[in-house]
Every structure is written in C-alpha cells, then in structure tokens.
Design an enzyme around this catalytic site. Structure first.
Site, PDB file in Angstrom:
ATOM      1  N   ARG A  68     -91.217  11.481   0.194  1.00  0.00           N
ATOM      2  CA  ARG A  68     -90.079  11.504   1.107  1.00  0.00           C
ATOM      3  C   ARG A  68     -90.626  11.394   2.529  1.00  0.00           C
ATOM      4  NH1 ARG A  68     -89.232  16.009  -2.459  1.00  0.00           N
ATOM      5  NH2 ARG A  68     -87.404  15.713  -3.822  1.00  0.00           N
ATOM      6  N   LYS A 112     -89.084  19.745  -0.758  1.00  0.00           N
ATOM      7  CA  LYS A 112     -87.874  20.492  -0.439  1.00  0.00           C
ATOM      8  C   LYS A 112     -88.062  21.971  -0.777  1.00  0.00           C
ATOM      9  CE  LYS A 112     -84.477  16.768  -0.963  1.00  0.00           C
ATOM     10  NZ  LYS A 112     -83.261  16.330  -1.675  1.00  0.00           N
ATOM     11  N   HIS A 166     -87.248   5.649   2.446  1.00  0.00           N
ATOM     12  CA  HIS A 166     -86.951   6.113   1.090  1.00  0.00           C
ATOM     13  C   HIS A 166     -87.005   4.972   0.083  1.00  0.00           C
ATOM     14  CE1 HIS A 166     -85.888   9.987  -0.575  1.00  0.00           C
ATOM     15  NE2 HIS A 166     -85.100   9.404  -1.453  1.00  0.00           N
ATOM     16  N   ARG A 195     -90.172   4.971  -1.810  1.00  0.00           N
ATOM     17  CA  ARG A 195     -90.189   6.015  -2.849  1.00  0.00           C
ATOM     18  C   ARG A 195     -89.457   5.517  -4.103  1.00  0.00           C
ATOM     19  NH1 ARG A 195     -90.348  11.731  -3.662  1.00  0.00           N
ATOM     20  NH2 ARG A 195     -88.446  12.649  -4.517  1.00  0.00           N
ATOM     21  N   HIS A 218     -89.026  16.138  -8.337  1.00  0.00           N
ATOM     22  CA  HIS A 218     -87.631  16.377  -8.716  1.00  0.00           C
ATOM     23  C   HIS A 218     -87.547  17.657  -9.539  1.00  0.00           C
ATOM     24  CE1 HIS A 218     -86.430  11.856  -8.364  1.00  0.00           C
ATOM     25  NE2 HIS A 218     -86.335  12.489  -7.217  1.00  0.00           N
ATOM     26  N   TYR A 238     -83.523   6.175 -12.290  1.00  0.00           N
ATOM     27  CA  TYR A 238     -84.370   4.977 -12.328  1.00  0.00           C
ATOM     28  C   TYR A 238     -84.276   4.249 -13.661  1.00  0.00           C
ATOM     29  CZ  TYR A 238     -86.107   6.931  -8.054  1.00  0.00           C
ATOM     30  OH  TYR A 238     -86.175   7.444  -6.786  1.00  0.00           O
TER      31      TYR A 238
END
Length: 300
Positions: free
Chosen positions: A148, A172, A244, A247, A270, A279
């Site tokens: 990110r 995150k 992004h 990514r 994730h 994806y």
C-alpha cells in the site's frame, strides 16, 4: 451523551481497542460526521442514544440524493459499526441501523497493469535527475512487494532485511508482516540509497525513512500519486491508475502464474481471505489451465 461526545468515545475505541490507523479512524469518523451535520442542519433534538430508525432512514434517503450507491453503502456500514459500539457499551439496547438495507452494488474489480505497461512506466523515468533513481526504486517496490502507498512511505532502512530476502512492512492498524523481496528490487533500492540518498542532507527525525523528498523529509502519499500519474501521462497510458494499481497488479500476476491464494493473502496483509478473493474475478483464463494441470481425472 451528545453526538460529539459519542464520536470522541468511538474514535478512542477504534484506536485503542481495534488498533486502527489514523486514516481508517478518519474514514469512519467522516460517515458519523455526516449524520451529525444532518442533525444540526435539521435541528434534530435526538442524540445518539435516542435517535430512531425512521430518522436514520430519512438521513440515508437524503444522502442517496447526493452520493453514489457505493458511497451510500459505505455510510450505512460505518453507521452500523458506530451504533454497534453504542450497544456494546450499553448506551443503547438496539442498533437502529439493523433494518436499514444497503443499496445493491456490483463488486468493483481492481484495475491492473500488464507487465509490458509496468515496464513502460519504469522505462519512462528520467534517470538523469537525482529523484529518478528514487522513483524507479519506488515503482519496483510497489509492484515487487505489493505494498500500500502508506506502507511504502513508512518503509525504513531498519525494515530492510536483504540478507534474509525480506522487508518488514507496517500495515493497517500497525500490524507488521514480512514480505519477500526480489533480487532486482533489492538492486534498485541499493542504487538509490547508496548513490543518491547517501548524499542528501536528512532532516530530523527522518534519518531512518527509506524514501525521502528533495528536502530530506519523509515522502508523502500525494507525491507518490503525482509520480505515478505523471509517468502514465508521459507514456500516453489511457488507464486511470494510482499507486494501488501496482498492488493489484502484483496480486493478479501472482495468481495468474499459479501462486497460492493464501500466500498472496499473507503478502498483501489481508486480514480476511475474502478480501484477497477479489483477484479470482479479475482474470479467469488461468483457471482452466490450473484444472488441466492439477486435477487427477482431467485426462481419464
């Protein structure tokens, strides 16, 4: 309890209990602030403890006139989380958002770049300028490690474990993970830090940050967006891309070449596999190949 008091308590909960980042807390707060503004503008006497489903339904209806369905769904989701917190803390007995439905929206598939397009973007970098080597290292790292943009600008020299073949990434909620790094990625980072960065006058307290601006301070998210946008313009790329996009391309290319979805999930950081599963919808051409290669009864 008034609205501002409730919002402040919720922000503290998101930071301390949930461990969310500043950006995530800001995003959640914006949804609630919209409701607070609506309550002020319409002189509503009800506070967060007493507001009813009908009033919230009217707020959602008014928002639907101003924002697209995706934004509307995000606002509803944010408010559900806020009122769930109030129920959790025993401020309310019910969540008035429970019976309010979100608009039906299709799954938005991420944009991707082909390897040819990525190579064209990197080739367009002007290496005659000092920031050229930095920008090449940035693009190689965005694509090579699937970071990110916030993770990229927060990357530090002390996070580089090149001998072991990994970098430490802070994602995150300040959650850390180790991501493998390729030899070519290491090569361009080393060129930047040993030939360009070493000659910079670095400001306090940015000595440990890897990517710096011309003033020797930490690079900003906006600057990385600008770098990517300008390169896209330089090569006449018609796609609407951002940092992004690299990514997304990282994950898509790994999946198309047979990588395990769980491994991609770990590298991307994730929390849920369902986030990574988006994806699977990007390009299904490789699925028939996987079936033919790995299913035991394909040729029976």
């Amino acid at each position: 309890m008034n609205w501002n008091h409730a919002l402040k308590d919720y922000q503290d909960y998101l930071k301390i209990e949930r461990g969310l980042s500043v950006n995530s807390i800001k995003s959640y707060s914006q949804d609630i602030q919209m409701l607070i503004t609506y309550a002020d503008e319409n002189d509503l006497k009800e506070g967060p403890i007493s507001i009813t489903k009908d009033l919230l339904q009217q707020f959602v209806y008014e928002m639907a006139k101003k924002v697209n369905p995706r934004s509307q769904a995000r606002i509803i989701s944010g408010l559900k989380g806020f009122f769930n917190y109030l129920v959790f803390e025993d401020y309310r007995n019910d969540n008035p958002m429970d019976l309010i439905e979100s608009p039906k929206i299709g799954r938005k598939l991420p944009d991707t770049l082909s390897l040819k397009e990525i190579n064209a973007l990197i080739s367009a970098i002007d290496l005659s300028k000092p920031e050229g080597e930095r920008n090449r290292a940035i693009l190689e790292t965005l694509y090579g490690c699937g970071l990110r943009v916030s993770e990229l600008i927060g990357l530090k020299l002390s996070d580089l474990f090149f001998e072991e073949g990994f970098i430490k990434v802070t994602g995150k909620g300040d959650k850390q993970r180790f991501v493998p790094i390729s030899e070519i990625n290491k090569k361009y980072i080393n060129i930047y830090r040993n030939e360009i960065r070493i000659h910079q006058k670095i400001q306090e307290p940015f000595q440990d940050f890897l990517f710096l601006n011309r003033r020797g301070a930490q690079l900003t998210r906006a600057m990385v967006f600008t770098i990517v946008k300008r390169l896209a313009e330089d090569i006449g790329l018609k796609k609407n891309i951002s940092p992004h996009t690299f990514r997304h391309s990282f994950a898509t290319h790994l999946l198309e070449n047979g990588a395990d979805l769980r491994a991609i999930q770990q590298m991307l950081g994730h929390e849920s596999i369902t986030t990574t599963e988006v994806y699977m919808h990007v390009n299904r051409k490789h699925l028939a190949k996987v079936l033919g290669e790995f299913h035991p009864r394909t040729n029976s």
